[in-house]
Design a protein around this motif. Structure first.
Motif, PDB file in Angstrom:
ATOM      1  N   LEU A  86       0.824  -1.217   0.000  1.00  6.96           N
ATOM      2  CA  LEU A  86       0.000   0.000   0.000  1.00  6.96           C
ATOM      3  C   LEU A  86       0.854   1.261   0.000  1.00  6.96           C
ATOM      4  CD1 LEU A  86      -3.005  -0.865   2.352  1.00  6.96           C
ATOM      5  CD2 LEU A  86      -2.822  -1.069  -0.131  1.00  6.96           C
ATOM      6  N   ARG A  87       2.085   1.163   0.493  1.00 11.01           N
ATOM      7  CA  ARG A  87       2.953   2.338   0.528  1.00 11.01           C
ATOM      8  C   ARG A  87       3.364   2.820  -0.857  1.00 11.01           C
ATOM      9  NH1 ARG A  87       5.715  -1.940   2.394  1.00 11.01           N
ATOM     10  NH2 ARG A  87       7.444  -2.681   1.086  1.00 11.01           N
ATOM     11  N   SER A  88       3.085   2.003  -1.900  1.00 17.20           N
ATOM     12  CA  SER A  88       3.436   2.413  -3.257  1.00 17.20           C
ATOM     13  C   SER A  88       2.221   2.616  -4.164  1.00 17.20           C
ATOM     14  CB  SER A  88       4.384   1.383  -3.886  1.00 17.20           C
ATOM     15  OG  SER A  88       3.713   0.146  -4.048  1.00 17.20           O
ATOM     16  N   VAL A  89       1.033   2.422  -3.636  1.00 17.29           N
ATOM     17  CA  VAL A  89      -0.189   2.491  -4.449  1.00 17.29           C
ATOM     18  C   VAL A  89      -0.377   3.861  -5.089  1.00 17.29           C
ATOM     19  CG1 VAL A  89      -2.718   2.491  -4.278  1.00 17.29           C
ATOM     20  CG2 VAL A  89      -1.400   0.633  -3.284  1.00 17.29           C
ATOM     21  N   LEU A  90      -0.094   4.917  -4.362  1.00 17.78           N
ATOM     22  CA  LEU A  90      -0.359   6.261  -4.902  1.00 17.78           C
ATOM     23  C   LEU A  90       0.665   6.686  -5.949  1.00 17.78           C
ATOM     24  CD1 LEU A  90      -1.702   8.140  -1.766  1.00 17.78           C
ATOM     25  CD2 LEU A  90      -2.959   6.941  -3.558  1.00 17.78           C
ATOM     26  N   ALA A  91       1.678   5.863  -6.177  1.00 18.52           N
ATOM     27  CA  ALA A  91       2.584   6.130  -7.294  1.00 18.52           C
ATOM     28  C   ALA A  91       1.875   5.859  -8.615  1.00 18.52           C
ATOM     29  CB  ALA A  91       3.836   5.266  -7.180  1.00 18.52           C
ATOM     30  N   ASP A  92       0.858   4.994  -8.573  1.00 15.14           N
ATOM     31  CA  ASP A  92       0.105   4.635  -9.775  1.00 15.14           C
ATOM     32  C   ASP A  92      -1.288   5.250  -9.834  1.00 15.14           C
ATOM     33  OD1 ASP A  92       2.192   2.999 -10.706  1.00 15.14           O
ATOM     34  OD2 ASP A  92       1.478   1.309  -9.505  1.00 15.14           O
ATOM     35  N   TYR A  93      -1.783   5.764  -8.726  1.00 16.32           N
ATOM     36  CA  TYR A  93      -3.135   6.316  -8.668  1.00 16.32           C
ATOM     37  C   TYR A  93      -3.111   7.730  -8.103  1.00 16.32           C
ATOM     38  CZ  TYR A  93      -4.931   1.558  -9.259  1.00 16.32           C
ATOM     39  OH  TYR A  93      -5.222   0.309  -9.742  1.00 16.32           O
ATOM     40  N   ASP A  94      -3.916   8.596  -8.680  1.00 20.60           N
ATOM     41  CA  ASP A  94      -4.135   9.914  -8.121  1.00 20.60           C
ATOM     42  C   ASP A  94      -5.005   9.739  -6.873  1.00 20.60           C
ATOM     43  OD1 ASP A  94      -4.327  12.909  -8.213  1.00 20.60           O
ATOM     44  OD2 ASP A  94      -6.465  12.373  -8.432  1.00 20.60           O
ATOM     45  N   PRO A  95      -4.609  10.290  -5.731  1.00 22.00           N
ATOM     46  CA  PRO A  95      -5.382  10.092  -4.502  1.00 22.00           C
ATOM     47  C   PRO A  95      -6.849  10.509  -4.631  1.00 22.00           C
ATOM     48  CG  PRO A  95      -3.301  11.171  -4.000  1.00 22.00           C
ATOM     49  CD  PRO A  95      -3.416  11.094  -5.494  1.00 22.00           C
ATOM     50  N   ASP A  96      -7.115  11.651  -5.260  1.00 15.82           N
ATOM     51  CA  ASP A  96      -8.500  12.109  -5.390  1.00 15.82           C
ATOM     52  C   ASP A  96      -9.307  11.187  -6.293  1.00 15.82           C
ATOM     53  OD1 ASP A  96      -8.127  14.294  -3.686  1.00 15.82           O
ATOM     54  OD2 ASP A  96      -7.389  15.536  -5.332  1.00 15.82           O
ATOM     55  N   ALA A  97      -8.698  10.723  -7.395  1.00 19.91           N
ATOM     56  CA  ALA A  97      -9.397   9.816  -8.310  1.00 19.91           C
ATOM     57  C   ALA A  97      -9.676   8.476  -7.629  1.00 19.91           C
ATOM     58  CB  ALA A  97      -8.580   9.615  -9.582  1.00 19.91           C
ATOM     59  N   LEU A  98      -8.704   7.977  -6.868  1.00 23.98           N
ATOM     60  CA  LEU A  98      -8.890   6.723  -6.149  1.00 23.98           C
ATOM     61  C   LEU A  98     -10.016   6.862  -5.126  1.00 23.98           C
ATOM     62  CD1 LEU A  98      -7.857   3.832  -5.712  1.00 23.98           C
ATOM     63  CD2 LEU A  98      -6.254   4.758  -4.031  1.00 23.98           C
ATOM     64  N   ALA A  99     -10.028   7.970  -4.394  1.00 24.49           N
ATOM     65  CA  ALA A  99     -11.096   8.211  -3.416  1.00 24.49           C
ATOM     66  C   ALA A  99     -12.452   8.282  -4.106  1.00 24.49           C
ATOM     67  CB  ALA A  99     -10.817   9.491  -2.636  1.00 24.49           C
ATOM     68  N   ASP A 100     -12.519   8.985  -5.235  1.00 27.87           N
ATOM     69  CA  ASP A 100     -13.787   9.074  -5.975  1.00 27.87           C
ATOM     70  C   ASP A 100     -14.253   7.697  -6.431  1.00 27.87           C
ATOM     71  OD1 ASP A 100     -13.889  11.820  -5.660  1.00 27.87           O
ATOM     72  OD2 ASP A 100     -13.117  12.268  -7.673  1.00 27.87           O
ATOM     73  N   ASP A 101     -13.322   6.873  -6.919  1.00 31.18           N
ATOM     74  CA  ASP A 101     -13.692   5.525  -7.353  1.00 31.18           C
ATOM     75  C   ASP A 101     -14.244   4.712  -6.193  1.00 31.18           C
ATOM     76  OD1 ASP A 101     -12.881   6.176  -9.894  1.00 31.18           O
ATOM     77  OD2 ASP A 101     -11.024   4.995  -9.834  1.00 31.18           O
ATOM     78  N   PHE A 102     -13.599   4.790  -5.032  1.00 31.25           N
ATOM     79  CA  PHE A 102     -14.113   4.068  -3.863  1.00 31.25           C
ATOM     80  C   PHE A 102     -15.485   4.601  -3.453  1.00 31.25           C
ATOM     81  CE2 PHE A 102      -9.680   2.681  -2.533  1.00 31.25           C
ATOM     82  CZ  PHE A 102      -9.920   1.338  -2.745  1.00 31.25           C
ATOM     83  N   ARG A 103     -15.662   5.917  -3.447  1.00 31.88           N
ATOM     84  CA  ARG A 103     -16.944   6.500  -3.048  1.00 31.88           C
ATOM     85  C   ARG A 103     -18.068   6.097  -3.996  1.00 31.88           C
ATOM     86  NH1 ARG A 103     -13.763  11.289  -2.427  1.00 31.88           N
ATOM     87  NH2 ARG A 103     -13.237  11.519  -0.251  1.00 31.88           N
ATOM     88  N   GLU A 104     -17.757   6.009  -5.288  1.00 33.00           N
ATOM     89  CA  GLU A 104     -18.766   5.688  -6.290  1.00 33.00           C
ATOM     90  C   GLU A 104     -18.943   4.187  -6.478  1.00 33.00           C
ATOM     91  OE1 GLU A 104     -17.774   7.866  -9.824  1.00 33.00           O
ATOM     92  OE2 GLU A 104     -17.562   9.733  -8.697  1.00 33.00           O
TER      93      GLU A 104
END
Length: 140
Positions: A86-104
């Protein structure tokens, strides 16, 4: 034309009126679980993601939901070799986009990864935790 049955007593009318009044009042008040979400949304993004309580809550969620496959700490290998730490996940994902995907409720990750519904506050907590454990960028 359909006719409604007549009231049998004034007491029944009062009970009906009281019930309708309570129903109307309940419909006007926000559900209890929306109050924290509103305050989290109104806070500056950095303040939410820097909040130690949010980070700890996110760590607990990651421990319960993610640790079966992913390394959830600042070091260590993932139990599944195809699951990135998980410490490297945001190297591949934009934090806001990832949060939006989880929320939706959009499927995030590979086909074997389950869909999660962390809720708005849980999603912000997971993101706060992910941000807190990210590897430093090269040269940083």
């Amino acid at each position: 034309m359909k006719q409604f049955p007549k009231m049998r007593s004034a007491g029944q009318g009062l009970v009906l009126l009281a019930g309708l009044t309570l129903l109307g009042l309940a419909a006007c008040s926000p559900p209890p679980e929306t109050a924290p979400e509103e305050s989290a949304e109104s806070a500056p993004v950095d303040a939410v993601y820097d909040d130690p309580a949010m980070i700890e809550n996110g760590r607990e969620i990651a421990e319960m939901q993610c640790a079966f496959c992913h390394a959830i700490g600042a070091e260590g290998e993932s139990p599944r070799t195809d699951a990135p730490p998980l410490r490297s996940v945001l190297a591949d994902y934009d934090p806001d986009a990832l949060a939006d995907d989880f929320r939706e409720g959009i499927h995030v990750g590979h086909k074997d990864m389950p869909d999660f519904d962390f809720g708005p506050i849980g999603t912000d907590s997971v993101l706060a935790y992910l941000i807190s454990i990210q590897d430093e960028p090269a040269g940083g």
